[in-house]
Design an enzyme around this catalytic site. Structure first.
Site, PDB file in Angstrom:
ATOM      1  N   ASP A  28       0.872  -1.156   0.149  1.00  0.00           N
ATOM      2  CA  ASP A  28       0.149  -0.068  -0.029  1.00  0.00           C
ATOM      3  C   ASP A  28       0.927   1.102  -0.010  1.00  0.00           C
ATOM      4  O   ASP A  28       1.682   1.372   0.810  1.00  0.00           O
ATOM      5  CB  ASP A  28      -0.927  -0.231   1.305  1.00  0.00           C
ATOM      6  N   ILE A  29       0.457   2.121  -0.776  1.00  0.00           N
ATOM      7  CA  ILE A  29       1.381   3.315  -1.020  1.00  0.00           C
ATOM      8  C   ILE A  29       1.290   4.267   0.130  1.00  0.00           C
ATOM      9  O   ILE A  29       2.145   5.143   0.468  1.00  0.00           O
ATOM     10  CB  ILE A  29       1.172   4.009  -2.474  1.00  0.00           C
ATOM     11  N   GLU A  87     -12.181   3.772  -1.295  1.00  0.00           N
ATOM     12  CA  GLU A  87     -11.317   4.744  -1.990  1.00  0.00           C
ATOM     13  C   GLU A  87     -11.203   4.053  -3.412  1.00  0.00           C
ATOM     14  O   GLU A  87     -11.199   4.839  -4.324  1.00  0.00           O
ATOM     15  CB  GLU A  87     -10.039   4.692  -1.082  1.00  0.00           C
ATOM     16  N   HIS A  92      -9.987  -5.611  -2.602  1.00  0.00           N
ATOM     17  CA  HIS A  92      -8.510  -5.602  -2.222  1.00  0.00           C
ATOM     18  C   HIS A  92      -8.696  -6.127  -0.926  1.00  0.00           C
ATOM     19  O   HIS A  92      -9.518  -5.579  -0.119  1.00  0.00           O
ATOM     20  CB  HIS A  92      -7.711  -4.574  -2.615  1.00  0.00           C
ATOM     21  N   HIS A  94      -6.671  -5.628   2.775  1.00  0.00           N
ATOM     22  CA  HIS A  94      -5.515  -5.203   3.288  1.00  0.00           C
ATOM     23  C   HIS A  94      -4.994  -5.817   4.277  1.00  0.00           C
ATOM     24  O   HIS A  94      -5.642  -6.603   5.182  1.00  0.00           O
ATOM     25  CB  HIS A  94      -5.702  -3.812   4.219  1.00  0.00           C
TER      26      HIS A  94
HETATM   27  P1  AMP Z   1      -9.868   1.400   0.447  1.00  0.00           P
HETATM   28  O1  AMP Z   1     -10.230   1.610  -0.988  1.00  0.00           O
HETATM   29  O2  AMP Z   1     -10.595   2.438   1.197  1.00  0.00           O
HETATM   30  O3  AMP Z   1      -9.632  -0.020   0.874  1.00  0.00           O
HETATM   31  O4  AMP Z   1      -8.420   2.007   0.304  1.00  0.00           O
HETATM   32  C1  AMP Z   1      -7.580   2.118  -0.695  1.00  0.00           C
HETATM   33  C2  AMP Z   1      -6.089   1.901  -0.444  1.00  0.00           C
HETATM   34  O5  AMP Z   1      -5.314   1.572  -1.452  1.00  0.00           O
HETATM   35  C3  AMP Z   1      -5.500   3.003   0.466  1.00  0.00           C
HETATM   36  O6  AMP Z   1      -5.021   2.257   1.572  1.00  0.00           O
HETATM   37  C4  AMP Z   1      -4.566   3.497  -0.614  1.00  0.00           C
HETATM   38  O7  AMP Z   1      -3.398   3.977   0.245  1.00  0.00           O
HETATM   39  C5  AMP Z   1      -4.084   2.527  -1.596  1.00  0.00           C
HETATM   40  N1  AMP Z   1      -3.699   2.652  -2.864  1.00  0.00           N
HETATM   41  C6  AMP Z   1      -4.367   3.854  -3.536  1.00  0.00           C
HETATM   42  N2  AMP Z   1      -3.574   3.778  -4.560  1.00  0.00           N
HETATM   43  C7  AMP Z   1      -2.307   3.062  -4.718  1.00  0.00           C
HETATM   44  C8  AMP Z   1      -1.411   2.879  -5.526  1.00  0.00           C
HETATM   45  N3  AMP Z   1      -1.280   3.270  -6.621  1.00  0.00           N
HETATM   46  N4  AMP Z   1      -0.588   1.837  -5.024  1.00  0.00           N
HETATM   47  C9  AMP Z   1      -0.588   1.381  -3.948  1.00  0.00           C
HETATM   48  N5  AMP Z   1      -1.880   1.450  -3.180  1.00  0.00           N
HETATM   49  C10 AMP Z   1      -2.496   2.460  -3.231  1.00  0.00           C
END
Ligand code: AMP
Length: 129
Positions: A28-29, A87, A92, A94
């Site tokens: 995760d970025i 988001e 995905h 975590h």
């Molecule tokens: P959520 O959709 O709320 O489960 O969170 C999406 C997750 O994806 C967040 O923790 C972000 O930090 C992560 N994220 C978003 N864009 C990227 C990326 N390009 N590479 C890695 N992680 C990402």
């Protein structure tokens, strides 16, 4: 097309830790904790409980293998798991190396350098079986 599909197709980069035909795992970025990893089905689907039972089970199997590698590579009390997707609307899981409850709060973030991301991804992928 989701940002994760762009990672899967190689359009944008990621710190990859594991991959097979159906799944990819990358860091995760914006991590809650060091080693925070996302496990993503390559077939883009919005919500986890819209997956078929088989696709869901396969995602959990792959996540299990990634969590085992994570536990070996990153010292922590346990691996926390969570699914949100508010988001990024592409399923995905975590996986977060966790020591305190706040590591599982998505307002709790750590800053890592690109060198640290590279080193972590390498350490985790080495442990992946
Ligand atoms: P959520 O959709 O709320 O489960 O969170 C999406 C997750 O994806 C967040 O923790 C972000 O930090 C992560 N994220 C978003 N864009 C990227 C990326 N390009 N590479 C890695 N992680 C990402």
């Amino acid at each position: 097309m989701s940002i994760f599909t762009k990672i899967i197709t190689g359009e944008i980069p990621s710190y990859k830790v594991a991959e097979n035909e159906d799944f990819i795992a990358f860091l995760d970025i914006n991590p809650n904790a060091k080693g925070h990893t996302l496990v993503v089905p390559k077939k883009e689907e919005n919500k986890i409980f819209d997956l078929s039972k088989e696709a869901y089970s396969n995602l959990m199997d792959f996540s299990y293998r990634v969590a085992k590698a994570l536990e070996k590579a990153v010292p922590c009390k346990r691996i926390g798991m969570s699914v949100i997707g508010l988001e990024v609307p592409h399923v995905h899981v975590h996986l977060v190396p966790t020591n305190v409850m706040s590591d599982m709060q998505f307002t709790h973030k750590v800053n890592l350098s690109s060198e640290e991301f590279v080193a972590l991804a390498e350490q985790i992928s080495k442990e992946f079986e």
